[in-house]
Design a protein around this motif. Sequence first.
Motif, PDB file in Angstrom:
ATOM      1  N   ASP A   1      61.654  21.401  28.584  1.00 42.92           N
ATOM      2  CA  ASP A   1      61.299  22.751  28.289  1.00 42.92           C
ATOM      3  C   ASP A   1      62.119  23.657  29.164  1.00 42.92           C
ATOM      4  O   ASP A   1      61.671  23.927  30.408  1.00 42.92           O
TER       5      ASP A   1
ATOM      6  N   MET B   1      51.176  16.304  32.521  1.00 45.65           N
ATOM      7  CA  MET B   1      51.997  15.638  33.342  1.00 45.65           C
ATOM      8  C   MET B   1      51.241  15.383  34.864  1.00 45.65           C
ATOM      9  O   MET B   1      51.301  14.193  35.285  1.00 45.65           O
TER      10      MET B   1
ATOM     11  N   TRP C   1      58.279  13.456  36.313  1.00 41.92           N
ATOM     12  CA  TRP C   1      58.329  14.386  37.166  1.00 41.92           C
ATOM     13  C   TRP C   1      57.162  14.733  38.095  1.00 41.92           C
ATOM     14  O   TRP C   1      57.294  15.016  39.012  1.00 41.92           O
TER      15      TRP C   1
ATOM     16  N   THR D   1      52.934  24.992  31.314  1.00 41.57           N
ATOM     17  CA  THR D   1      52.535  24.601  29.813  1.00 41.57           C
ATOM     18  C   THR D   1      51.788  23.609  29.967  1.00 41.57           C
ATOM     19  O   THR D   1      51.373  22.857  30.787  1.00 41.57           O
TER      20      THR D   1
ATOM     21  N   GLU E   1      51.962  20.637  28.477  1.00 40.35           N
ATOM     22  CA  GLU E   1      52.773  19.530  28.745  1.00 40.35           C
ATOM     23  C   GLU E   1      52.799  19.428  30.216  1.00 40.35           C
ATOM     24  O   GLU E   1      52.715  18.274  30.883  1.00 40.35           O
ATOM     25  N   GLN E   2      53.307  20.327  30.929  1.00 42.44           N
ATOM     26  CA  GLN E   2      53.308  20.127  32.285  1.00 42.44           C
ATOM     27  C   GLN E   2      51.969  20.015  32.890  1.00 42.44           C
ATOM     28  O   GLN E   2      52.088  19.111  33.880  1.00 42.44           O
TER      29      GLN E   2
ATOM     30  N   ALA F   1      53.742  24.543  40.234  1.00 43.41           N
ATOM     31  CA  ALA F   1      54.352  25.160  39.199  1.00 43.41           C
ATOM     32  C   ALA F   1      53.904  24.251  37.938  1.00 43.41           C
ATOM     33  O   ALA F   1      53.751  24.996  36.956  1.00 43.41           O
ATOM     34  N   LEU F   2      53.647  23.037  38.154  1.00 45.26           N
ATOM     35  CA  LEU F   2      53.145  22.185  37.096  1.00 45.26           C
ATOM     36  C   LEU F   2      51.802  22.401  36.492  1.00 45.26           C
ATOM     37  O   LEU F   2      51.693  22.918  35.425  1.00 45.26           O
TER      38      LEU F   2
ATOM     39  N   VAL G   1      64.561  16.113  32.630  1.00 45.98           N
ATOM     40  CA  VAL G   1      63.395  16.675  32.909  1.00 45.98           C
ATOM     41  C   VAL G   1      63.438  18.515  32.509  1.00 45.98           C
ATOM     42  O   VAL G   1      62.827  18.942  31.720  1.00 45.98           O
TER      43      VAL G   1
ATOM     44  N   ALA H   1      60.307  26.706  30.451  1.00 46.75           N
ATOM     45  CA  ALA H   1      59.327  26.670  31.292  1.00 46.75           C
ATOM     46  C   ALA H   1      59.767  26.922  32.845  1.00 46.75           C
ATOM     47  O   ALA H   1      60.655  26.948  33.256  1.00 46.75           O
ATOM     48  N   ALA H   2      58.762  27.242  33.826  1.00 44.61           N
ATOM     49  CA  ALA H   2      59.047  27.321  35.148  1.00 44.61           C
ATOM     50  C   ALA H   2      58.684  25.822  35.857  1.00 44.61           C
ATOM     51  O   ALA H   2      57.674  25.255  35.577  1.00 44.61           O
ATOM     52  N   TRP H   3      59.709  25.453  36.620  1.00 46.99           N
ATOM     53  CA  TRP H   3      59.597  24.105  37.077  1.00 46.99           C
ATOM     54  C   TRP H   3      59.343  24.134  38.503  1.00 46.99           C
ATOM     55  O   TRP H   3      59.542  23.265  39.476  1.00 46.99           O
TER      56      TRP H   3
END
Lengths: 270, 317
Positions: free
Chosen positions: A265, B192, B128, B186, B188-189, B181-182, A261, A268-270
């Motif tokens: 990216d 998701m 995720w 971005t 893409e996030q 956060a997602l 995961v 990116a912030a996860w």
Amino acid sequence: MSSGENVLSPEYKKALENLLFQLADDDFLISFRGSEWLGLAPHIEEDVASSSISQDTMGHAAMFYTLLEDLGAGKADDLAHLREAQDRRNSVLAERVNGEGYYMETPKYDWAYAVVRNFFYTQAKKVKMDSLRQSNYKPLAETAVKVNMELYYHLLHWKTWFIQLLNSTDEAKRRMNEAIELVMKDFGDVFSYGDEKTAIEQSGLIAGEDQLKEGWKSNMALPFECVAMKVPDIPEASAKNGRNGDHTEELASALTTLSEVYRLDPAAAW
Amino acid sequence: MSNLAMKSEEEMLEQFIERIEAGDKIEADDWMPEEYRIALIKLISMHGISEIMGALPEKEWVPKAPTLHRKLAIMAKVQDEMGHGQLLLRVAEDLLKPYGKTRSDIMQDLFNGDLKFHNVFHMDTKSWGDAGLIGWLVDGAAIITQTNMLGSSYGPYARALQRICAEEVFHAQHGEAIIMALAEGTEEQRTMVQEAINHWWESLLMFFGPASKETTGSSKQDITIKYKIRKKTNEQLRQDFFTKYIPRILSLGLKLPDPTMHYDEEKQMWIYQQPDWSEFKKIIKNQGPRSQARLNLRRTSYENNAWVRDALAATTN
Ligand SMILES: [Fe+2]
Ligand SMILES: [Fe+2]
């Protein structure tokens, strides 16, 4: 040389970073192997107990990666997730699979191997942490004190399993003996500093390889006495020395899973 | 003699009902009607085993959690869920004692399909985003159904739920943090998260169970309400869930998978498209996307570890 002096000599810093990578990668990988067991332990109580240990261990890995980040080696998350197999400094023992099968399918993991690996590994880690409490790099000495507090319970947990299973049925004894043999085959690089041996041993960061090995053996004497066995000899570091970046295929596939995961990216912030 | 016994049984039932009407808690060793005991065993062993089976879909994402921080958080959460399972199975085991049954009977019932686990845990996870969504909305839904039973007439269950609910609040916060956060991330996030909501929507509606037994042919809600094990009906709980989460979903800029969904001011309720309840029946009969794979995983590990249980039994005897 202490952290109080802001400037670390390049040789000292290199030895320190190398040692920290060994400690961080060891815990990162063995915690991953532990988390693959989630939901599959012999009983539910054990699942709760051993997943707590894996979680603590991941916490320790995070502390060591953070010490590296503080030294300017890069972001802790990048260090944990983006370094390739040949840059990893963990022992081969920590990366080994738990047994047959992939954790997402229907693996057939070996509890005897889990008990022996975790017990031997945890005792080795305990000996290192005891030594690191006197480390001349203060942030590392402080971390070792914190790690040690949790390690006491981890060690007790695995020692109990070890003694119990070896004092039980014939099948349990047979499986445990096979596991001991398997674990000892990979034990050669657990106390090795690899090519950095001289630098690390002269740094005052931690005791020498031989002293740690002696510590491990004397701590193992009693549990082995309880099961009427002799402490096995620690083999010499083999050609495949994880401390020099020599690893098995098992590490590469572990890293693919661990970073799947994050690698989508890393910015990116996860 | 049998007449006398019958009579006293009736009296006992009357007393029992009086006790629970008065808000008294029933304890494990108290007399209880068979119907009550059986309803509790079904409910609590299903709840317990669902916590344990529920660890499996999330476990898939434990090693893959993107950062060290997220890895630690999801490890802690899955460990909690196993702990909930342990706590609840102990409550169920006490209830099973008069039948001479133990935990291994519970496991066997799971393997042979007599003991069901919650519909959401039969689903597959794809990204995720699903791991975050489980924490946010599945645990969020669980908080709503479990809060509904906090006042349960059965003391041991009520006390277990108190501890569980306190932890579930952290789980929902953990899930919400991942989703936020997602959702703020971005392109893409964001995709998701939206895909995760679409993927889980029907399962979330089904989570609360059918509105009445007419929908699926059976429903245990009537007995559990009669005995004050729970308060609200399935539909009331589902409506509570909508009221709590629909505004949050929208405020994150996400779309509702059901375009007809709206709040009817006059009826004071959410109007929505029913999920496919025949699919629900299939899922809880272990014919969902991952039902067999997850059962198989548990069964294999149970058999695989048989020697350990034997070894433990040999040393404790
Ligand atoms: Fe839970
Ligand atoms: Fe939860």
